[in-house]
Design a protein around this motif. Structure first.
Motif, PDB file in Angstrom:
ATOM      1  N   ALA A 119     -14.131 -34.666  -3.348  1.00  0.00           N
ATOM      2  CA  ALA A 119     -14.508 -35.756  -2.438  1.00  0.00           C
ATOM      3  C   ALA A 119     -15.199 -35.218  -1.197  1.00  0.00           C
ATOM      4  O   ALA A 119     -16.151 -35.823  -0.686  1.00  0.00           O
ATOM      5  CB  ALA A 119     -13.268 -36.560  -2.058  1.00  0.00           C
ATOM      6  N   GLY A 120     -14.726 -34.076  -0.694  1.00  0.00           N
ATOM      7  CA  GLY A 120     -15.377 -33.466   0.470  1.00  0.00           C
ATOM      8  C   GLY A 120     -16.798 -33.037   0.166  1.00  0.00           C
ATOM      9  O   GLY A 120     -17.713 -33.243   0.975  1.00  0.00           O
ATOM     10  N   ALA A 121     -17.006 -32.463  -1.018  1.00  0.00           N
ATOM     11  CA  ALA A 121     -18.355 -32.070  -1.411  1.00  0.00           C
ATOM     12  C   ALA A 121     -19.250 -33.295  -1.565  1.00  0.00           C
ATOM     13  O   ALA A 121     -20.423 -33.274  -1.171  1.00  0.00           O
ATOM     14  CB  ALA A 121     -18.303 -31.275  -2.719  1.00  0.00           C
ATOM     15  N   GLY A 122     -18.704 -34.379  -2.115  1.00  0.00           N
ATOM     16  CA  GLY A 122     -19.483 -35.611  -2.250  1.00  0.00           C
ATOM     17  C   GLY A 122     -19.864 -36.208  -0.912  1.00  0.00           C
ATOM     18  O   GLY A 122     -20.991 -36.704  -0.739  1.00  0.00           O
ATOM     19  N   PHE A 123     -18.956 -36.150   0.055  1.00  0.00           N
ATOM     20  CA  PHE A 123     -19.256 -36.662   1.393  1.00  0.00           C
ATOM     21  C   PHE A 123     -20.369 -35.844   2.043  1.00  0.00           C
ATOM     22  O   PHE A 123     -21.288 -36.391   2.672  1.00  0.00           O
ATOM     23  CB  PHE A 123     -17.990 -36.623   2.248  1.00  0.00           C
ATOM     24  N   ALA A 124     -20.304 -34.515   1.862  1.00  0.00           N
ATOM     25  CA  ALA A 124     -21.358 -33.664   2.416  1.00  0.00           C
ATOM     26  C   ALA A 124     -22.702 -33.960   1.763  1.00  0.00           C
ATOM     27  O   ALA A 124     -23.744 -33.970   2.434  1.00  0.00           O
ATOM     28  CB  ALA A 124     -20.986 -32.193   2.226  1.00  0.00           C
ATOM     29  N   LEU A 125     -22.695 -34.226   0.458  1.00  0.00           N
ATOM     30  CA  LEU A 125     -23.943 -34.561  -0.223  1.00  0.00           C
ATOM     31  C   LEU A 125     -24.490 -35.906   0.258  1.00  0.00           C
ATOM     32  O   LEU A 125     -25.713 -36.074   0.379  1.00  0.00           O
ATOM     33  CB  LEU A 125     -23.715 -34.601  -1.738  1.00  0.00           C
ATOM     34  N   ALA A 126     -23.607 -36.863   0.528  1.00  0.00           N
ATOM     35  CA  ALA A 126     -24.063 -38.156   1.060  1.00  0.00           C
ATOM     36  C   ALA A 126     -24.763 -37.969   2.398  1.00  0.00           C
ATOM     37  O   ALA A 126     -25.827 -38.558   2.646  1.00  0.00           O
ATOM     38  CB  ALA A 126     -22.874 -39.105   1.200  1.00  0.00           C
ATOM     39  N   LEU A 127     -24.185 -37.137   3.270  1.00  0.00           N
ATOM     40  CA  LEU A 127     -24.827 -36.847   4.556  1.00  0.00           C
ATOM     41  C   LEU A 127     -26.159 -36.127   4.340  1.00  0.00           C
ATOM     42  O   LEU A 127     -27.136 -36.383   5.064  1.00  0.00           O
ATOM     43  CB  LEU A 127     -23.899 -35.987   5.413  1.00  0.00           C
ATOM     44  N   LEU A 150     -14.180 -28.684   4.051  1.00  0.00           N
ATOM     45  CA  LEU A 150     -13.694 -29.755   4.916  1.00  0.00           C
ATOM     46  C   LEU A 150     -12.594 -30.549   4.230  1.00  0.00           C
ATOM     47  O   LEU A 150     -11.538 -30.833   4.823  1.00  0.00           O
ATOM     48  CB  LEU A 150     -14.855 -30.684   5.282  1.00  0.00           C
ATOM     49  N   GLY A 151     -12.815 -30.925   2.963  1.00  0.00           N
ATOM     50  CA  GLY A 151     -11.814 -31.689   2.228  1.00  0.00           C
ATOM     51  C   GLY A 151     -10.513 -30.932   2.087  1.00  0.00           C
ATOM     52  O   GLY A 151      -9.426 -31.479   2.317  1.00  0.00           O
ATOM     53  N   ALA A 152     -10.598 -29.651   1.721  1.00  0.00           N
ATOM     54  CA  ALA A 152      -9.387 -28.850   1.561  1.00  0.00           C
ATOM     55  C   ALA A 152      -8.645 -28.688   2.884  1.00  0.00           C
ATOM     56  O   ALA A 152      -7.415 -28.788   2.944  1.00  0.00           O
ATOM     57  CB  ALA A 152      -9.745 -27.483   0.990  1.00  0.00           C
TER      58      ALA A 152
END
Length: 353
Positions: A119-127, A150-152
């Motif tokens: 989920a953290g990687a997905g949020f970074a990709l959205a940004l 960030l997620g971890a």
């Protein structure tokens, strides 16, 4: 005294039962040989079957005697082959990342998807899609690494706030909460900045859009992290005995955990940047591997890589075969196995608390 074959009294690490730490090299060898053969066969099947079935002879010609004027050769070289190889790398990455996380944290429910890394990687990709459109894939991978970290960090931080400290169940609950938050933020960013189409591949989860340039950028990271995980495998096995025992046996536990964390972030970040929201591979495969080969991570890591690759490739093949010419999301198929397995583990952990 060898820690690989002797009985270790768990009273030394806070338990009351004896557990036998054994490895099964013969079983691991069978898995590596048989799994490698099955992987090659799965590659052949995956390249041959799809919306348009292609004969094995044509597949052979397309790989070893490519002719750009033949449409089937172009389909194999430009669409199916990178898709299959991408699935293999992604499966190995998720499986090894899950195995390392479970070994370092001694948490049987640790997985990059359950602990917020995906989920953290997905949020970074959205940004990344919102503020830096058209950014090269290399930088997208870097964003995925940062987002996974960030997620971890959020999951372990939130889990540590609970009274009594971290436990496997608390860690998973914190992971679910943080993952839901980051997923909601990702959706909000996608809607507000109108990058929903760019994020669609991540929400669905799959390897359909994998290209050669992505594999060329991803491969060095993944191969380097897999090699590093093998170098670290003996130290991770010692960590499963507890930090005090590992330190007593000469391990620099903080350095091992730092190196293991970096490896996990590289593997999870690389995989998520290509395949999207596919979970449970890193939960299922390490448990299956430990059941088959024992608890020696010198065998668990390579066997997990082979079995993880096989799982994702077969799931991708099944996704194409269930309802042709339409495709079922790979993440949904793996979740059909992963969710019941997760519930079983959660119930088991609850009984042992």
């Amino acid at each position: 005294m060898s820690v690989w074959t002797e009985k270790i009294d768990k009273d030394e690490i806070g338990g009351k039962r004896k557990q036998q730490f054994r490895s099964r090299p013969w079983a691991a060898s069978l898995i590596l040989i048989g799994g490698s053969i099955a992987t090659v066969l799965s590659v052949a099947l995956s390249v041959s079957f799809g919306a348009a079935d292609i004969e094995f002879a044509t597949v052979w010609e397309a790989i070893f005697a490519f002719d750009s004027t033949i449409t089937q050769h172009q389909i194999i070289q430009e669409l199916r082959l990178p898709r299959v190889l991408g699935g293999a790398m992604v499966g190995a990455s998720f499986a090894v990342a899950g195995a390392i996380m479970q070994g370092m944290t001694r948490n049987p429910m640790a997985d990059s998807g359950l602990l917020g890394l995906n989920a953290g990687a997905g949020f970074a990709l959205a940004l990344c899609f919102a503020f830096f459109p058209g950014l090269p894939f290399m930088y997208q991978i870097m964003y995925s690494f940062l987002g996974a970290g960030l997620g971890a960090g959020l999951v372990f931080g939130v889990g540590s706030l609970a009274k009594g400290g971290l436990s496997p169940v608390r860690l998973v609950l914190a992971g679910a909460a943080v993952s839901a938050l980051l997923a909601a933020l990702s959706e909000g960013v996608a809607l507000y900045f109108r990058v929903g189409q760019d994020m669609a591949f991540w929400y669905a989860g799959g390897v359909a859009g994998t290209k050669w340039n992505q594999l060329e950028l991803m491969a060095p990271w993944v191969l380097g992290a897999l090699i590093a995980s093998m170098v670290l495998s003996k130290s991770i096995t010692l960590l499963t005995l507890g930090e005090e025992i590992a330190s007593g046996l000469g391990q620099r536990t903080r350095l091992v955990k730092l190196a293991g964390t970096i490896i996990v972030l590289v593997l999870a970040g690389s995989a998520v940047s290509v395949v999207g929201a596919v979970g449970f591979v890193g939960l299922i495969i390490p448990h299956l591997t430990r059941y088959l080969v024992g608890v020696d991570y010198r065998w668990i890591i390579p066997c997990s890589a082979v079995l993880g690759s096989l799982l994702v490739m077969l799931a991708d093949l099944a996704a194409r075969m269930i309802n042709p010419p339409y495709e079922t999301p790979v993440g949904a198929l793996i979740a059909l196995i992963g969710v019941p397995f997760f519930l079983y583990l959660a119930r088991k952990e609850r009984r042992e608390l």
